[in-house]
Design a protein around this motif. Sequence first.
Motif, PDB file in Angstrom:
ATOM      1  N   ALA A 150       0.862  -1.189   0.000  1.00  0.00           N
ATOM      2  CA  ALA A 150       0.000   0.000   0.000  1.00  0.00           C
ATOM      3  C   ALA A 150       0.897   1.239   0.000  1.00  0.00           C
ATOM      4  O   ALA A 150       1.950   1.255   0.626  1.00  0.00           O
ATOM      5  N   HIS A 151       0.492   2.228  -0.726  1.00  0.00           N
ATOM      6  CA  HIS A 151       1.207   3.515  -0.868  1.00  0.00           C
ATOM      7  C   HIS A 151       2.426   3.428  -1.780  1.00  0.00           C
ATOM      8  O   HIS A 151       3.120   4.432  -1.963  1.00  0.00           O
ATOM      9  N   TRP A 152       2.731   2.258  -2.325  1.00  0.00           N
ATOM     10  CA  TRP A 152       3.873   2.148  -3.237  1.00  0.00           C
ATOM     11  C   TRP A 152       3.479   2.626  -4.626  1.00  0.00           C
ATOM     12  O   TRP A 152       2.467   2.192  -5.179  1.00  0.00           O
ATOM     13  N   GLU A 153       4.301   3.491  -5.199  1.00  0.00           N
ATOM     14  CA  GLU A 153       4.077   3.920  -6.586  1.00  0.00           C
ATOM     15  C   GLU A 153       4.113   2.714  -7.521  1.00  0.00           C
ATOM     16  O   GLU A 153       3.342   2.630  -8.472  1.00  0.00           O
ATOM     17  N   GLU A 154       5.002   1.765  -7.232  1.00  0.00           N
ATOM     18  CA  GLU A 154       5.170   0.594  -8.097  1.00  0.00           C
ATOM     19  C   GLU A 154       3.935  -0.304  -8.103  1.00  0.00           C
ATOM     20  O   GLU A 154       3.766  -1.137  -8.996  1.00  0.00           O
ATOM     21  N   ALA A 155       3.065  -0.160  -7.090  1.00  0.00           N
ATOM     22  CA  ALA A 155       1.868  -1.005  -7.002  1.00  0.00           C
ATOM     23  C   ALA A 155       0.717  -0.485  -7.855  1.00  0.00           C
ATOM     24  O   ALA A 155      -0.212  -1.242  -8.166  1.00  0.00           O
ATOM     25  N   LYS A 156       0.750   0.764  -8.225  1.00  0.00           N
ATOM     26  CA  LYS A 156      -0.384   1.364  -8.922  1.00  0.00           C
ATOM     27  C   LYS A 156      -0.796   0.620 -10.199  1.00  0.00           C
ATOM     28  O   LYS A 156      -1.991   0.411 -10.434  1.00  0.00           O
TER      29      LYS A 156
END
Length: 197
Positions: A150-156
């Motif tokens: 959660a909150h990771w740019e890479e997860a978007k």
Amino acid sequence: MSQEKAALVNTLIRNRRSVFQQQYTGEKVDDAIIRQMLENANWAPTHKLTEPWRFIVFTGNGIQKLAEEQSALYRQVTTAKGTYAEDRYQNLLTKPKLSSHIIAIAMKRDEKKSLPEIEEIGAVYCAVENMYLTASAYGVGCFLSTGGIAHWEEAKPLFNLAPEDKLIGFLHVGNIKGPVPDSRRKPIDEKVTWVDG
């Protein structure tokens, strides 16, 4: 509002709890309850009617898919940064399976940026509280996890989110076994200043 309705609302709010996976029975929550949680989330306050909340519901094999994707992303990103921890990887891979449903919660930024981002994030958290209260009313447990990816740019990209959107967290839902623990708050008078004239 009548005193009776007010008492029901007060009781519901004060009995709302975060109920964690260890307290779940492993039995599936009825999808109709999840749908009601989502419907009530949709009635959260929203400035300029941007309705920024977005939800992706994982259940059944979908939870396995989420677990595999998030743990793989965790390994990739943390290995590159030199911060990989095997226990955290294993938690991301196995713990999701303890939940009946997992709802990924995101904030979809207003394309016109007609209001400050913090107001849209606030609206999403109001939607989450509506989901919590609904779950409590049905006797179902849930908690919002903001750890892991959660909150990771890479997860978007995993959730089809644009760069200006936010992945807020994951709402885990499950049927409850045993009594829900009590909670506590410090007195409200310690947190309020009254100004009268």
